[in-house]
Write an enzyme that holds these catalytic residues in place. Structure first.
Site, PDB file in Angstrom:
ATOM      1  N   CYS A 276       0.865  -1.305   0.025  1.00  0.00           N
ATOM      2  CA  CYS A 276      -0.113   0.057  -0.025  1.00  0.00           C
ATOM      3  C   CYS A 276       0.882   1.316  -0.004  1.00  0.00           C
ATOM      4  O   CYS A 276       1.252   1.821   0.879  1.00  0.00           O
ATOM      5  CB  CYS A 276      -1.009   0.014   1.312  1.00  0.00           C
ATOM      6  SG  CYS A 276      -2.191   1.393   1.161  1.00  0.00           S
ATOM      7  N   SER A 277       1.324   1.771  -1.190  1.00  0.00           N
ATOM      8  CA  SER A 277       2.073   2.897  -1.320  1.00  0.00           C
ATOM      9  C   SER A 277       1.400   4.067  -0.796  1.00  0.00           C
ATOM     10  O   SER A 277       2.179   5.004  -0.420  1.00  0.00           O
ATOM     11  CB  SER A 277       2.498   3.138  -2.637  1.00  0.00           C
ATOM     12  OG  SER A 277       1.616   3.308  -3.521  1.00  0.00           O
TER      13      SER A 277
END
Length: 297
Positions: free
Chosen positions: A84-85
């Site tokens: 999850c950037s």
């Protein structure tokens, strides 16, 4: 689409000038720094946003055994497990704002050994929590230079599980990067039914996304035919139907092979991952002996 979410029209997102309760919550967010996209989307449900904000405040800003910068680093570690950037980038900035050492952001190998020791339990909690044993806890609490106190470990585990869950919210609501985030950053869907690293969200906008949608349509048509055939056939059990469904999924390549690892993981996520190919596996399959589980009150 404009706004904080790929899925929700901007006009449906509550604004800061909305109802009093929501406005007070958003003002509280502003006083803490800014209103991020997660808070804006959660504003659709003010009571839930209120509980969420209080939880975030307690975990990240209130008194506790862990210093603030380590709390944000643990959040980064948890979000990175699910690729999850959005959350990784968010807490990298928060980490620096509370005085964290920029060198730690080069990767997990640059962090203190005490934090690196969380890697094993982090990946298990993210993908196969039923494999955790009391030995994992004992190893972290074992006296030594890099040992955790019980209070520290409890807070760390709560942070890990909180951000594993929050990553799912980010993906499920199509949360988009903040304006000041690198536009090249993209959110990666969390691994669900394979050991492989999942495909990038933004691929859904191109030919790969079109191909995936066509595969889904083909699968749905086949499943419809199977259901129709079930009505015509006598003696077809639910187990047989489940077996057919799994076979159809495999034949349509909707479940990638477990030995494939996506080579295009962004550097700002890859550097916080050790053993990146480790992912979800079914807890137990029909006919197999269930693995032992660690239960605690």
């Amino acid at each position: 689409a404009r706004g904080p979410s790929t899925f929700i029209p901007l006009g449906e997102i509550p604004q800061e000038g909305g109802e009093n309760g929501l406005r007070q919550l958003l003002e509280a967010f502003v006083s803490a720094g800014r209103v991020d996209h997660v808070a804006m989307v959660m504003g659709l449900h003010p009571q839930y946003l209120s509980s969420f904000w209080k939880t975030q405040c307690l975990l990240l800003r209130m008194d506790g055994p862990l210093p603030y910068h380590k709390r944000h680093y643990i959040a980064i570690m948890a979000a990175a497990r699910h690729r999850c950037s959005y959350l990784v980038g968010l807490h990298m900035r928060e980490f620096l704002q509370v005085g964290g050492n920029p060198a730690w952001l080069r990767g997990l190998h640059c962090a203190p050994q005490k934090l690196r020791n969380l890697n094993e339990i982090n990946k298990l909690l993210a993908h196969r929590p039923w494999l955790i044993t009391k030995e994992h806890i004992e190893a972290l609490l074992k006296p030594g230079e890099d040992s955790w106190s019980l209070a520290e470990l409890v807070q760390a585990l709560v942070l890990l599980t909180h951000y594993h869950s929050l990553a799912s919210f980010v993906f499920g609501c199509g949360i988009k990067p903040q304006e000041d985030q690198d536009v090249g950053d993209s959110c990666w869907a969390p691994s669900s039914h394979s050991d492989s690293s999942p495909a990038s969200d933004d691929s859904m906008g191109g030919s790969e996304g079109t191909d995936a949608m066509q595969e889904v349509e083909v699968l749905m048509e086949r499943m419809k035919l199977l259901q129709e055939n079930q009505l015509e056939e006598e003696g077809v059990t639910q187990e047989e139907m489940a077996t057919r469904f799994e076979l159809e999924k495999t034949e349509n390549l909707l479940v990638p092979s477990s030995d494939i690892v996506d080579p295009s993981l962004q550097s700002n996520i890859r550097c916080f991952l050790e053993d990146p190919e480790f992912g979800y596996k079914d807890f137990t399959r029909r006919g197999e002996q269930a693995p032992p589980t660690f239960r605690a009150q």
